[in-house]
Design a protein around this motif. Sequence first.
Motif, short mmCIF file in Angstrom:
data_model
loop_
_atom_site.label_atom_id
_atom_site.label_comp_id
_atom_site.label_asym_id
_atom_site.label_seq_id
_atom_site.Cartn_x
_atom_site.Cartn_y
_atom_site.Cartn_z
N ASP A 174 -7.71 8.11 -4.81
CA ASP A 174 -8.24 7.94 -3.17
C ASP A 174 -9.73 7.34 -3.37
O ASP A 174 -9.55 6.40 -2.27
N GLU A 178 -9.93 3.08 -2.15
CA GLU A 178 -11.22 3.07 -1.38
C GLU A 178 -11.96 2.83 -1.10
O GLU A 178 -12.43 1.64 -0.82
N THR A 179 -13.01 2.71 -2.65
CA THR A 179 -14.36 2.50 -3.13
C THR A 179 -14.16 1.05 -3.49
O THR A 179 -15.15 0.16 -2.80
N LEU A 197 -0.52 -2.02 2.39
CA LEU A 197 -0.78 -0.30 2.16
C LEU A 197 0.97 -0.56 2.19
O LEU A 197 1.79 -0.23 3.28
N ASP A 199 3.02 3.08 0.79
CA ASP A 199 3.23 4.91 0.44
C ASP A 199 5.01 4.76 0.07
O ASP A 199 5.15 4.81 2.02
N PRO A 206 -1.58 5.26 4.36
CA PRO A 206 -2.39 6.20 3.00
C PRO A 206 -3.84 5.09 3.98
O PRO A 206 -4.41 5.07 4.57
N LEU A 207 -4.71 6.29 3.08
CA LEU A 207 -6.40 5.42 3.72
C LEU A 207 -6.42 5.19 5.04
O LEU A 207 -7.04 4.30 4.92
N ASN A 209 -8.75 5.97 6.79
CA ASN A 209 -10.40 5.32 7.64
C ASN A 209 -10.80 3.98 6.98
O ASN A 209 -10.95 3.18 8.28
N LEU A 210 -9.81 3.56 6.93
CA LEU A 210 -9.57 2.28 6.95
C LEU A 210 -8.63 1.34 7.67
O LEU A 210 -8.54 -0.35 8.07
N HIS A 211 -8.21 1.69 8.36
CA HIS A 211 -6.38 1.77 9.35
C HIS A 211 -7.41 1.14 10.99
O HIS A 211 -6.81 -0.01 11.24
N PRO A 341 -17.35 8.83 -3.24
CA PRO A 341 -16.86 8.15 -1.70
C PRO A 341 -17.72 8.46 -0.64
O PRO A 341 -18.69 9.60 -0.38
#
Length: 910
Positions: A174, A178-179, A197, A199, A206-207, A209-211, A341
């Motif tokens: 992840d 993400e990075t 995305l 999953d 997933p991820l 933090n990017l939502h 991360p």
Amino acid sequence: MLGRGERRNRAEQALHQLRAVLNRALGAAAGERERAEALKRQLEFEQSVQRIGLAQASRDEDILERLSDPALAAVWAKITADRDTSYAEWHRDGLGAVRDLVAAEATGPAGRPWEEWLGRLGDDPGVAAPRLWRIGTAQVAHAGPEHGFPLAVPLLDAAHLRLNSAPGSRAAVDAIVETVLLRMLSTFAPGMVRLHLWDIGHLTGPLPNLHPLTAAGLMVVHDPTRLDDLLAHLAGHIRKVHANAMRVNRTSLREVCVAAGRRVEPWRVAVLFGNGERMDDEQYRELNRVARTGPDAGVHLILVDVPVSANSPMETVTFVDAETATSSMTGPGVVVRADPPAPPAIVGRAAALIRDDVVARRGRPRSFADLLPEVLGQESSRDELRTPVGFDEGDPVEVVLGDATPHALVAGPSGSGKTNFLYAMLGGFAARYPPSELELYLLDFKEGVSFAGLTPGRKDPSWLPQAKLVGVNVNTDREFGLALLRYLAQELARRAEAAKRQEVTKLAELRDAEPDRDWPRIVAVIDEFQALFVGRDQITQQAATLLEDVARRGRSQGIHLVLASQDIAGIEAFWGKPAVYDQCTLRIAMPKAKRVLSTENTAALSLPRWHAVLNHDSGVPHGNETAHVPDASSRGTFDALQHRLWQDTNTAAPRLFDGAHQPDLTGAADFTARKGPILGQIIDVDDRSATLRLDPVPGRNVAVIGTATADALSIMDTAVLSLARSHVPETCEFHLWCPVEAMAEHVARVKQALLRAKHKVEFRSGEDAGKLAEVIATLTEQQTDKPRYVFFYAVDAAHQWLEHKQPPLMISGLDRLRSLLKNGPSARIHTFGWWRGISRLKDTLGFSGADDIGAWVALDVQGADLSTLAAGQFVDWSPRPHRAVFFDRSTHSKPEILIPFDTSAALEAS
């Protein structure tokens, strides 16, 4: 001669020598074989060591056991020595080179630590992406940390990324995903990268933090059960991008963007989290198709535990434990670790900042000005015409007319915004392409003046420089639409001949072959084009044939049709002729439009107002693009652009054909040029009048037929005034005969106009009607070299006097008139007569006098009644106000439609 014993001895010696040679050869062969077998063992040993890597080989029991063989031990020593030498050289020179390469190719956020860029908006316009993107660090196995180097992989416009996890490695996986996504989002201006995305095991996605990106449409989290929809969406987008690239002879989206100097389409990055199991066959095939064709279309995959075939550009990172992995970039002897991360709170704030910027830019209402380039008139139409016409979530949506999409169909019911769309498209084209690159021919069959503003008017003297012809209110003048199609067919033939001369096949090549000549692209817009085909007559037949020809062959010669209609169904003229629809690969559907898209495509039915569906793939669903079209027709939009272009460009005003108004005689080109007698304006692309040649040969007389008094007087006035203008004063004579008192005042005005032009005029009014027979006799008896022109108004009204036979010869005035018509032209006496009916004309001419009328103009007379005057051919004519049919047997193969001029200004000015 040798004896028997001696011969035996010599044979034995030779045999002994042969045996010795063979023994030596066999011994050498055995030695060579032993050496070859030893070399084979050494090579196989070296290969096995290289296959698993020296580090792992040093721990491999089988390898260590085989070192008891001296030959293999020598190979091992050589390998380790070479490794030590090579590694020392690489550590001295190569390690720095790798670090320099990553620094040069993974610039900015693509390669720098997140602390230096995360939380700042990217500003790269996205013409081209960095060649490498950092995913972590790497070092040779069992080497110290000082031997580490940054690991970067090719991604955007180049390849995909596959990650294979191991137990406990999901956090590291992840972190890489993400990075690298944050690096992309932070490199380019917000909106240039769109994320998808999926999953298989997470309903919430997933991820997390990017939502925040989802609120701006920059990231879409797909249902775990709807992978088919995601793959179909990506495949459809790839097809659309490849089709657009091929239109401009490019092989990839990257080439298109480099040529355009801007990013024309955002990158799409799809992140798929699987479980290591292969998906079903159809999904697997579709995923591999996306993997093979995606990079050239700006579509990229990041696959986590998703099996895929190896025949696509893809780099692979395979985790061996919770923290370390190997990669296809560096091989099995290099250990890979993910970069740590960024803190989740910082990632969330960075994603929110990108979201807010996009939302703020989209929140500003898009206007017509946003469709225009910064600098006007700087683009070339060599390969195509391209302009944005609207916006989809802030991104421009373009219309393209070129070799791949040569023609367009635009459909939408009344009030759906069709005219506004046409103005947006025309404004975008005009702002980008100067008149040397683009010519516009605009026709509106509605009862309105949608395009009239593109020509000079009383309030606004400006015009659109690219416009060459504007036709409005032509709903009753289908002949004008037919004339435009004829003109386009002639231009098509002219360009085809030039292409043949230069041995080329399309406009771009012709322009290269003849750079000194102007070969602009032509766009003909016909609004409510179905009006051309409302009747089952010759106009419909000819228009259908011409339109099909231009649609089929115009593609290669830069002639493009934009056909607009409320509903294109039910045009019988096209039954069995699908070429027009097939060539109109660009389809534009306004809200509630029907039949313009493919039958299974219902996207237009749910469109809100001011929106349109654009489809460059003949209406199939995967080609849909939805655009909000800004207001392009209100004051201060298109008109302001037109005024700017008009001030900056020196071009002639376009020809305006307004079917609702009679043209002014003083503005007619043939009248101004003094080209002799004219009768009215011909319905044609060019400003052309119906002209006559009055040679001194039999039959050069003119008949005006019909009861439409105003139009008949207009035609007579036009002939008088144009004749007067074409003659030097006092070089000809005019005779005006008007037996009807109600018209005498008007004819008297004509007389005054002639006198002001210093011409000799004889005027006979109703009070002189009884003397017309004597006047005719006197006229024919006079001898003069000057041409004489008789204008006889309402001839049939004088019959009561002309039929009277005068003693002693008992010759009637009608006989004298017939003699005048028969013999007058040879004596340079030409008669223009007006009869108020076809039967009245026949009464005047008698049984054999039809040949004495060489030209005629019919007003409110049915076409079936005119056949005898048109050499027996059928005249396809139905009377309508302010229109006439004209036939000159000396020049015409079939009659022409003309419009009587407004002569009021000419009468006063003469």
